[in-house]
Write a protein that holds these residues in place. Structure first.
Motif, PDB file in Angstrom:
ATOM      1  N   VAL A   1       0.880  -1.167   0.000  1.00 22.23           N
ATOM      2  CA  VAL A   1       0.000   0.000   0.000  1.00 22.23           C
ATOM      3  C   VAL A   1       0.915   1.214   0.000  1.00 22.23           C
ATOM      4  CG1 VAL A   1      -1.776   1.270   1.262  1.00 22.23           C
ATOM      5  CG2 VAL A   1      -1.790  -1.229   1.268  1.00 22.23           C
ATOM      6  N   ILE A   2       0.752   2.090  -0.991  1.00 24.99           N
ATOM      7  CA  ILE A   2       1.653   3.227  -1.171  1.00 24.99           C
ATOM      8  C   ILE A   2       0.894   4.535  -0.967  1.00 24.99           C
ATOM      9  CG2 ILE A   2       3.138   4.441  -2.820  1.00 24.99           C
ATOM     10  CD1 ILE A   2       3.559   1.650  -4.152  1.00 24.99           C
ATOM     11  N   ASN A   3       1.479   5.425  -0.211  1.00 22.51           N
ATOM     12  CA  ASN A   3       0.936   6.770  -0.052  1.00 22.51           C
ATOM     13  C   ASN A   3       1.580   7.645  -1.127  1.00 22.51           C
ATOM     14  OD1 ASN A   3       0.031   9.263   0.684  1.00 22.51           O
ATOM     15  ND2 ASN A   3       0.616   9.096   2.834  1.00 22.51           N
TER      16      ASN A   3
ATOM     17  N   HIS B   1     -16.278  11.740  -9.694  1.00 19.49           N
ATOM     18  CA  HIS B   1     -15.942  12.312  -8.389  1.00 19.49           C
ATOM     19  C   HIS B   1     -14.429  12.228  -8.219  1.00 19.49           C
ATOM     20  CE1 HIS B   1     -20.221  11.946  -7.354  1.00 19.49           C
ATOM     21  NE2 HIS B   1     -20.137  10.757  -7.903  1.00 19.49           N
ATOM     22  N   PHE B   2     -13.761  13.370  -8.097  1.00 15.27           N
ATOM     23  CA  PHE B   2     -12.307  13.384  -7.994  1.00 15.27           C
ATOM     24  C   PHE B   2     -11.855  13.097  -6.566  1.00 15.27           C
ATOM     25  CE2 PHE B   2     -13.223  15.811 -11.771  1.00 15.27           C
ATOM     26  CZ  PHE B   2     -12.353  15.212 -12.676  1.00 15.27           C
ATOM     27  N   VAL B   3     -10.816  12.295  -6.433  1.00 16.06           N
ATOM     28  CA  VAL B   3     -10.227  11.995  -5.128  1.00 16.06           C
ATOM     29  C   VAL B   3      -9.320  13.156  -4.762  1.00 16.06           C
ATOM     30  CG1 VAL B   3      -8.755  10.414  -3.825  1.00 16.06           C
ATOM     31  CG2 VAL B   3     -10.338   9.506  -5.551  1.00 16.06           C
ATOM     32  N   LEU B   4      -9.621  13.816  -3.666  1.00 18.45           N
ATOM     33  CA  LEU B   4      -8.830  14.962  -3.229  1.00 18.45           C
ATOM     34  C   LEU B   4      -7.730  14.547  -2.260  1.00 18.45           C
ATOM     35  CD1 LEU B   4     -11.725  17.517  -2.656  1.00 18.45           C
ATOM     36  CD2 LEU B   4     -10.329  17.175  -4.717  1.00 18.45           C
ATOM     37  N   LYS B   5      -8.033  13.577  -1.391  1.00 21.56           N
ATOM     38  CA  LYS B   5      -7.054  13.114  -0.416  1.00 21.56           C
ATOM     39  C   LYS B   5      -7.469  11.746   0.076  1.00 21.56           C
ATOM     40  CE  LYS B   5      -4.895  14.429   3.950  1.00 21.56           C
ATOM     41  NZ  LYS B   5      -4.793  15.428   5.007  1.00 21.56           N
ATOM     42  N   ARG B   6      -6.501  10.875   0.304  1.00 22.37           N
ATOM     43  CA  ARG B   6      -6.751   9.555   0.895  1.00 22.37           C
ATOM     44  C   ARG B   6      -6.411   9.616   2.376  1.00 22.37           C
ATOM     45  NH1 ARG B   6      -6.966   4.821  -2.375  1.00 22.37           N
ATOM     46  NH2 ARG B   6      -6.744   5.370  -4.545  1.00 22.37           N
ATOM     47  N   TYR B   7      -7.327   9.091   3.174  1.00 26.55           N
ATOM     48  CA  TYR B   7      -7.078   9.005   4.603  1.00 26.55           C
ATOM     49  C   TYR B   7      -6.752   7.574   5.009  1.00 26.55           C
ATOM     50  CZ  TYR B   7      -9.007  13.689   4.877  1.00 26.55           C
ATOM     51  OH  TYR B   7      -9.214  15.032   4.717  1.00 26.55           O
ATOM     52  N   LYS B   8      -7.365   6.618   4.318  1.00 24.12           N
ATOM     53  CA  LYS B   8      -7.184   5.214   4.641  1.00 24.12           C
ATOM     54  C   LYS B   8      -7.397   4.414   3.366  1.00 24.12           C
ATOM     55  CE  LYS B   8      -8.942   1.707   7.846  1.00 24.12           C
ATOM     56  NZ  LYS B   8      -9.897   1.466   8.954  1.00 24.12           N
ATOM     57  N   SER B   9      -6.542   3.410   3.136  1.00 24.80           N
ATOM     58  CA  SER B   9      -6.684   2.563   1.965  1.00 24.80           C
ATOM     59  C   SER B   9      -6.259   1.149   2.328  1.00 24.80           C
ATOM     60  CB  SER B   9      -5.825   3.104   0.820  1.00 24.80           C
ATOM     61  OG  SER B   9      -5.968   2.306  -0.328  1.00 24.80           O
TER      62      SER B   9
ATOM     63  N   VAL C   1      -5.100   0.574   5.805  1.00 19.22           N
ATOM     64  CA  VAL C   1      -3.930   1.304   6.281  1.00 19.22           C
ATOM     65  C   VAL C   1      -4.282   2.783   6.400  1.00 19.22           C
ATOM     66  CG1 VAL C   1      -1.543   1.959   5.797  1.00 19.22           C
ATOM     67  CG2 VAL C   1      -2.360  -0.322   5.177  1.00 19.22           C
ATOM     68  N   ILE C   2      -4.084   3.336   7.609  1.00 16.17           N
ATOM     69  CA  ILE C   2      -4.326   4.760   7.851  1.00 16.17           C
ATOM     70  C   ILE C   2      -3.092   5.530   7.422  1.00 16.17           C
ATOM     71  CG2 ILE C   2      -4.742   6.507   9.634  1.00 16.17           C
ATOM     72  CD1 ILE C   2      -6.283   4.294  11.161  1.00 16.17           C
ATOM     73  N   PHE C   3      -3.269   6.570   6.610  1.00 16.06           N
ATOM     74  CA  PHE C   3      -2.149   7.303   6.032  1.00 16.06           C
ATOM     75  C   PHE C   3      -1.577   8.376   6.946  1.00 16.06           C
ATOM     76  CE2 PHE C   3      -2.674   6.531   1.208  1.00 16.06           C
ATOM     77  CZ  PHE C   3      -2.808   5.179   1.441  1.00 16.06           C
TER      78      PHE C   3
END
Length: 163
Positions: free
Chosen positions: A53-55, A137-145, A148-150
């Motif tokens: 999982v990559i941030n 719908h555009f992804v603005l920011k990932r908090y969890k994927s 995994v919490i970023f």
């Protein structure tokens, strides 16, 4: 053997780099049993790939992500599968899900720029004869994927016990 499979899948979901020896120790199974079980799951398509999982926000890579709701007309004798197959072959499409509710398919799409993503939607996706509508719908920011919490630390998963 079914329990070993589930244990291995859970462990690999948390860390896909665990060595066979560590997996054997953690599951209490022999090294041979772990290796055979993993090989069997790979052959049967249970395990498709080992992936971190990559941030991406912490890298220099420029990209635009969007979730696209797609309404389609299912094809006779093939349902949604034929439409999904046609859509998931596009390089921009990273994931495709059949959904219940107001739309039929949910796509996770990625491009280098907003212009490239818009071009994909307007010239490749929307022009398919089975597509009746889209909502992007555009992804603005990932908090969890993938669990995994970023941002921040969430190492302690124990519940607080009070007396």
């Amino acid at each position: 053997m079914q329990n070993l499979q589930m244990e291995l899948l859970q462990l690999l979901t948390q860390d896909c780099r665990l060595p066979l020896e560590t997996l054997a120790t953690m599951t209490g199974a022999s090294l041979e049993a772990v290796a055979t079980t993993l090989e069997d799951m790979e052959k049967r398509g249970v395990i498709l790939r080992y992936s971190p999982v990559i941030n991406w926000d912490k890298t220099d890579r420029e990209r635009v992500e969007a979730m696209i709701e797609v309404r389609v007309t299912p094809q006779r004798d093939q349902g949604f599968d034929a439409v999904a197959k046609r859509i998931y072959r596009f390089d921009e499409v990273k994931s495709v899900y059949l959904m219940s509710g107001a739309y039929d398919l949910l796509l996770l799409v990625e491009a280098h720029t907003l212009k490239e993503l818009a071009f994909f939607v307007s010239t490749k996706l929307s022009t398919l004869e089975t597509v009746t509508g889209t909502a992007t719908h555009f992804v603005l920011k990932r908090y969890k994927s993938d669990g995994v919490i970023f941002e921040g630390k969430d190492d302690d998963k124990r519940l607080v016990v009070t007396a």
